[in-house]
Scaffold this active site. Structure first.
Site, mmCIF file in Angstrom:
data_model
loop_
_atom_site.group_PDB
_atom_site.id
_atom_site.type_symbol
_atom_site.label_atom_id
_atom_site.label_comp_id
_atom_site.label_asym_id
_atom_site.label_seq_id
_atom_site.Cartn_x
_atom_site.Cartn_y
_atom_site.Cartn_z
ATOM 1 N N ASP A 162 0.860 -1.066 -0.010
ATOM 2 C CA ASP A 162 -0.021 0.017 -0.014
ATOM 3 C C ASP A 162 0.879 1.323 -0.045
ATOM 4 O OD1 ASP A 162 -2.286 1.717 0.023
ATOM 5 O OD2 ASP A 162 -2.626 1.401 2.247
ATOM 6 N N LYS A 180 -17.959 15.154 0.511
ATOM 7 C CA LYS A 180 -16.704 14.994 0.040
ATOM 8 C C LYS A 180 -16.510 13.697 -0.438
ATOM 9 C CE LYS A 180 -13.432 14.365 3.882
ATOM 10 N NZ LYS A 180 -14.475 13.718 5.081
ATOM 11 N N THR A 208 -2.842 0.579 -4.432
ATOM 12 C CA THR A 208 -3.226 1.788 -3.551
ATOM 13 C C THR A 208 -4.632 2.067 -4.296
ATOM 14 O OG1 THR A 208 -2.960 4.074 -3.083
ATOM 15 C CG2 THR A 208 -2.085 3.525 -5.240
ATOM 16 N N ASP A 236 -5.708 5.313 -4.213
ATOM 17 C CA ASP A 236 -5.253 6.551 -4.643
ATOM 18 C C ASP A 236 -5.641 6.732 -6.317
ATOM 19 O OD1 ASP A 236 -5.090 7.725 -2.270
ATOM 20 O OD2 ASP A 236 -2.902 7.991 -2.353
ATOM 21 N N ARG A 286 -6.577 2.684 -7.676
ATOM 22 C CA ARG A 286 -8.163 2.706 -7.445
ATOM 23 C C ARG A 286 -8.239 1.289 -6.956
ATOM 24 N NH1 ARG A 286 -8.947 7.354 -6.326
ATOM 25 N NH2 ARG A 286 -9.890 8.997 -7.579
ATOM 26 N N ASP A 344 -4.079 -2.984 5.725
ATOM 27 C CA ASP A 344 -4.246 -2.349 7.141
ATOM 28 C C ASP A 344 -5.934 -2.387 7.472
ATOM 29 O OD1 ASP A 344 -5.557 -0.418 5.431
ATOM 30 O OD2 ASP A 344 -3.957 1.070 6.127
#
Length: 1024
Positions: free
Chosen positions: A374, A526, A635, A637, A694, A719
């Site tokens: 990660d 958000k 990840t 992100d 993603r 995690d």
């Protein structure tokens, strides 16, 4: 006894579920935000004891002692002792008895120390809890949580103690193990219940050992350890584990006699397997136990050969020879040394921020070829700070760097009235204040973190790093959430919350406020930019006066600016809001639909956060590449963010344009692109992706499968709860100790206490070191066994005047060598430091410790040692002596047997020295004893430093040398016990043969180095 009287429970005036949480906090002397002080927490830990269930006796002295006696190796020695006493060979029997006692005592203390070490490591790897103490929020082992601690809970956590909830947002727990209720229970922190309310209906409490299935909460600990509800059940239901196999039953509960016989047979088979060690312990321990049983069978065969070669004579000497030959093949200390090596290795790993949960992983770590890591908190620091904020109607805010991520008063804020894609057109100027209210309202309210100033004036924060960073940004404009929602007359009132969910990738809150006499409600949202854009229908653009319809051109511009921010290595989130209109006015008890709340939003802007790489990450990734380990970033992100960080730390080349187009396309993928490929298409890729953005849980599992199909050995970090499948599926699952959920830790093999990627490299290095050391002492031990067995079997040809074989080595000498020159030096080899080039080699294969190199080495060293020992015996008897083997020289000393006794002493000293020298040679299996450190300029003296470095091994070998002399020259001890005598000129033979031994081993190592160098050259040519 009242519950408050039980250790682990601070007495309250009434049961906690009957009191408002304010009263519970007051009685427990706990501050809502600050929690207990560290000193008070330490005091309460002493008062109430550790927060763990009573596990009984812990490390059992009796069980360890029984294990020392009841094992296959000890059984062989006991049988040998019984045979010796049976034929009235009292000295040999007594020595074997002494060896048995010594083995038991040494093994007991070693295993006891190992058990204590593993017990302490087990406590380190136990579940953790997030507590607030002295205003600081951090993770502590669950055992250190005390009554009065403020604990934070989130999805995936295991509740560490019984807790009176103070805050609860969409909070549900699974209490099946406590109440039997299969559905999660929704909690309510504000409710108060009657005293006789049952545990399952106390909705304002969260119980120890239950699992958080949804939402978040905060609460104060009211009971720990055996004082918890689960503790009371454990006390009532504790029962010992049974090793009995259950008897099969039919559909109506009937049983048959053959089913009883089957259950008893399987139970007996299991017991024998446990006794022999073939069905307990790690795979490596089981493998070595099977090897020991195989060697036991070989020992019996060799004993039969001895008897056969002497025509099955029933004389005591022949029987003793058979016993000695059998003992020579038994690696009595093999499993003990392995256990100690693993225990020492796991303890050393803790010092390097790695906790081993499963000993199996120690063997697997040395074979890791790929690490799927990660990004956030592992490759990076895990401390987010806002760097850019773009509001389409106004421009872009930028925040300067600072060393205090929680302090909103430091770090320069600048503003430029252009979007990120036009940064080059205008330099950033000084900070100005356009209307930021809408943007800051979402930043502050759609946020679960708290940023506040402590009584000591220090800025502190609670919550997730991303949300803390956004809250700090809002606080820079004095728009902190607490300013609007706390105090005597709060402006905004929270009505509902929809927490972040990995499936929708959004988080929303519903707030209301009174403007004069009018109540106004707003939805603040958000989340991921693509998901927010999908939910938006309007946007505040350029002039900023009113919202307009969101067009495809607007979407394209927003995505273009997002890409621009992502190229800077920023994690980009989008902010949006909408009025909560009268048509959907919140009704009392209404069931809110998330889909309705999070639709038709108005887009407000983008916020870019930066999680800088850890300083040591780039170096660790370079070291992985050198060690033949590929690093993949998996990840959640955005692809641009992931790609930028991957290039910074060296996972991707800085210039992807220099890479072939098809390879570059395969290096960076999104989970959507990767998951669309079939397995055959994935296998056809020129390289597996080095970055998957993603990333979803199933994508990680597919990545591991793809690596396995390519013959790779994969480690996976994680995690969260959703990482559990991939952690279990990987060859080595690595959980994060600080940010990781308890579910992820339970699914893992090892835990990083500092969440640092460099610690993974430490774990791999330590795994390779342990693997190397196991190979070293197994090679040393089995080479000795081969040497002794060959010496004794070939020595059958040495016949005395009665036609009986003469011992080249007496039985007591064999036992001495097994215990003194094997046991302690092998433990020393298990403690060896890592070889200098350990991380320059490719990963170990799945072949295990018995590679062809090790097998051939065992035979070469064993046969060479046996040849020299037989030569020493022959030179003394026939080279310098008259060749007279006399009569009865296996039984007692006489003037006629002096030659045989001298030859036997010479052989014994040679074998002892060779075994001790071989231990030093095994410090490195390929490098010369005189040049074990590559690059060293101490050409003549480097070996002195090398042998002194491992002082346990040094003094073990010195002890082996020193003890040779008293047993050679002390009267009675030499003639009666060891069946040899003191030597004089024979020392010349010993020294010559020692030189020959060193020369033979060094030549073999040199030949190996030449061979492997050529093999490496051929491989390099084929790759080129």
């Amino acid at each position: 006894m009242e519950k408050g009287d039980i250790p682990g429970s601070k007495p309250l005036s009434h049961p906690a579920h009957t009191l408002p949480y304010e009263a519970v906090l007051k009685e427990l002397s706990t501050r809502l935000n600050e929690g207990l002080t560290p000193d008070e927490a330490a005091h309460r830990l002493q008062t109430y004891g550790p927060n763990k269930l009573d596990e009984g006796e812990g490390v059992s002295v009796v069980k360890i002692l029984v294990r020392q006696v009841a094992n296959a190796m000890m059984l062989v020695l006991i049988l040998a002792m019984a045979v010796s006493f049976g034929i009235q060979s009292w000295i040999e029997g007594g020595v074997i008895c002494a060896v048995i006692l010594l083995n038991i005592v040494v093994g007991f203390f070693q295993e006891y120390a190992a058990e204590k070490t593993m017990e302490s490591l087990h406590s380190l790897s136990s579940p953790t809890g997030t507590v607030s103490r002295g205003g600081q929020t951090f993770s502590v082992p669950s055992a250190e949580i005390v009554p009065g601690d403020m604990v934070e809970l989130r999805t995936g956590d295991t509740v560490p103690a019984d807790i009176r909830l103070v805050e609860a947002v969409n909070f549900e727990t699974d209490e099946a193990l406590l109440t039997g209720e299969s559905l999660p229970v929704q909690k309510d922190c504000d409710a108060v219940f009657k005293e006789d309310t049952g545990p399952g209906d106390r909705l304002n409490l969260a119980y120890s050992s239950s699992t958080v299935t949804r939402g978040r909460a905060r609460g104060v600990v009211i009971a720990t350890g055996m004082a918890t509800e689960i503790g009371s059940i454990a006390a009532a239901l504790r029962a010992g584990d049974s090793h009995r196999r259950p008897v099969k039953k039919g559909p109506n509960g009937e049983t048959k006699k053959r089913w009883y016989v089957q259950a008893w047979t399987l139970t007996g088979t299991d017991a024998v397997g446990r006794f022999l060690g073939v069905n307990v312990g790690t795979p490596l321990q089981r493998k070595l136990s099977k090897l020991a049983i195989l060697l036991f069978g070989v020992a019996v065969l060799f004993a039969i050969i001895v008897m056969a070669s002497n025509k099955f004579a029933s004389s005591n000497e022949v029987i003793l020879y058979a016993v000695g030959t059998g003992l020579s093949m038994i690696p009595a200390c093999l499993v003990v040394v392995l256990t100690i090596t693993m225990a020492v290795g796991t303890k050393r790993m803790v010092e390097r921020h790695v906790i081993v949960r499963k000993l199996d992983s120690l063997e697997a770590l040395g074979a890791v070829t790929d690490i799927c890591s990660d990004k956030t908190g592992t490759l990076t620091q895990g401390k987010m700070v806002v760097k850019k904020a773009w509001i389409p109607a106004k421009g872009t805010y930028s925040v300067g760097t600072n060393n205090e991520p929680f302090n909103p008063t430091v770090g320069e804020v600048t503003f430029t009235p252009v979007p990120p894609v036009r940064f080059d057109e205008e330099k950033e100027g000084s900070a100005i204040r356009p209307r930021l209210e809408e943007f800051l309202n979402v930043a502050a309210m759609a946020n679960l973190s708290h940023v506040y100033r402590s009584e000591e004036g220090e800025w502190r924060a609670r919550g997730e790093p991303t949300e803390i960073a956004i809250q700090v940004f809002a606080a820079r404009f004095n728009w902190n959430r607490d300013r609007w929602t706390k105090g005597e007359s709060p402006v905004w009132h929270q009505m509902a919350e929809f927490p972040f969910d990995s499936t929708v990738k959004k988080m929303s809150v519903l707030f209301s406020r009174f403007d004069g006499n009018t109540e106004r409600s707003m939805v603040f949202t958000k989340g991921a930019v693509e998901r927010i854009l999908d939910a938006c229908t309007t946007v505040i653009w350029e002039d900023g006066s009113t919202s307009i319809d969101l067009t495809d051109d607007h979407r394209a511009t927003i995505l273009q600016n997002m890409e621009e921010l992502a190229q800077l290595g920023l994690r980009v989130l989008a902010l949006a809001h909408k009025p909560y209109t009268q048509s959907t006015q919140l009704l009392e008890g209404a069931d809110l639909q998330r889909e309705e709340i999070e639709r038709d939003l108005c887009f407000l802007g983008l916020i870019g956060l930066y999680d800088p790489p850890r300083p040591e990450t780039a170096g660790a990734i370079r070291a992985c590449a050198q060690a033949g380990i590929a690093v993949h970033m998996v990840t959640g992100d955005h692809p641009g963010t992931a790609k930028a960080i991957a290039q910074q730390v060296g996972i991707l080349p800085s210039d992807l344009g220099s890479v072939a187009a098809d390879v570059a396309d395969a290096m960076v993928m999104t989970a959507g692109q990767f998951d669309k490929l079939s397995d055959s298409e994935v296998d056809a890729l020129p390289t597996l992706p080095l970055v998957i953005a993603r990333c979803a849980p199933q994508t990680k599992v597919r990545m591991i499968d793809a690596l396995h199909r390519r013959g790779k050995f994969a480690a996976m970090t994680g995690d969260g709860v959703n990482d559990s499948p991939s952690l279990k599926h990987a060859d080595v699952g690595i959980a994060m100790g600080q940010a990781g959920s308890d579910v992820a830790k339970d699914a893992s093999d090892i835990i990083l206490t500092d969440d640092n990627f460099a610690s993974i490299l430490n774990a791999v290095e330590e795994g390779r070191r342990i693997f190397d050391n196991i190979q070293k002492f197994v090679l040393h031990l089995l080479s000795e066994n081969i040497a002794q067995a060959c010496t004794l079997l070939i020595g059958l040809a040495f016949k005395d005047l009665d036609g009986q074989s003469v011992f080249p080595l007496a039985p007591v000498e064999i036992l001495w060598i097994i215990m003194i020159t094997s046991g302690m030096p092998d433990m020393g080899l298990g403690m060896e430091v890592a070889a200098p080039d350990i991380m320059d080699r490719p990963p170990q294969t799945k072949q295990g410790i018995f590679t062809w190199e090790v097998i051939v080495d065992i035979l070469v060293y064993g046969v060479w040692t046996a040849a020299l020992c037989l030569a020493s015996f022959s030179v003394v008897v026939w080279g310098f002596g008259d060749g007279d083997l006399a009569r009865g020289c296996n039984r007692e000393y006489s003037a006629e047997c002096d030659l045989v006794f001298r030859a036997r002493a010479t052989t014994f000293v040679c074998l002892t020295w060779f075994a001790l020298f071989l231990a030093w040679e095994m410090v490195d299996m390929r490098r010369s004893f005189f040049r074990m450190q590559p690059g060293s300029k101490k050409y003549l003296t480097q070996w002195m430093y090398d042998i002194w470095r491992n002082q346990f091994l040094f003094w073990s070998i010195v002890a082996g040398f020193v003890t040779t002399f008293p047993i050679l020259y002390i009267p009675v001890l030499n003639h009666v016990v060891f069946k040899h005598t003191g030597i004089s000129w024979e020392w010349g033979i010993v020294f010559v043969e020692a030189v020959l031994f060193f020369l033979g081993v060094e030549l073999w190592k040199f030949a190996k180095r030449v061979y492997f160098r050529r093999q490496r050259g051929k491989m390099d040519k084929s790759l080129a």
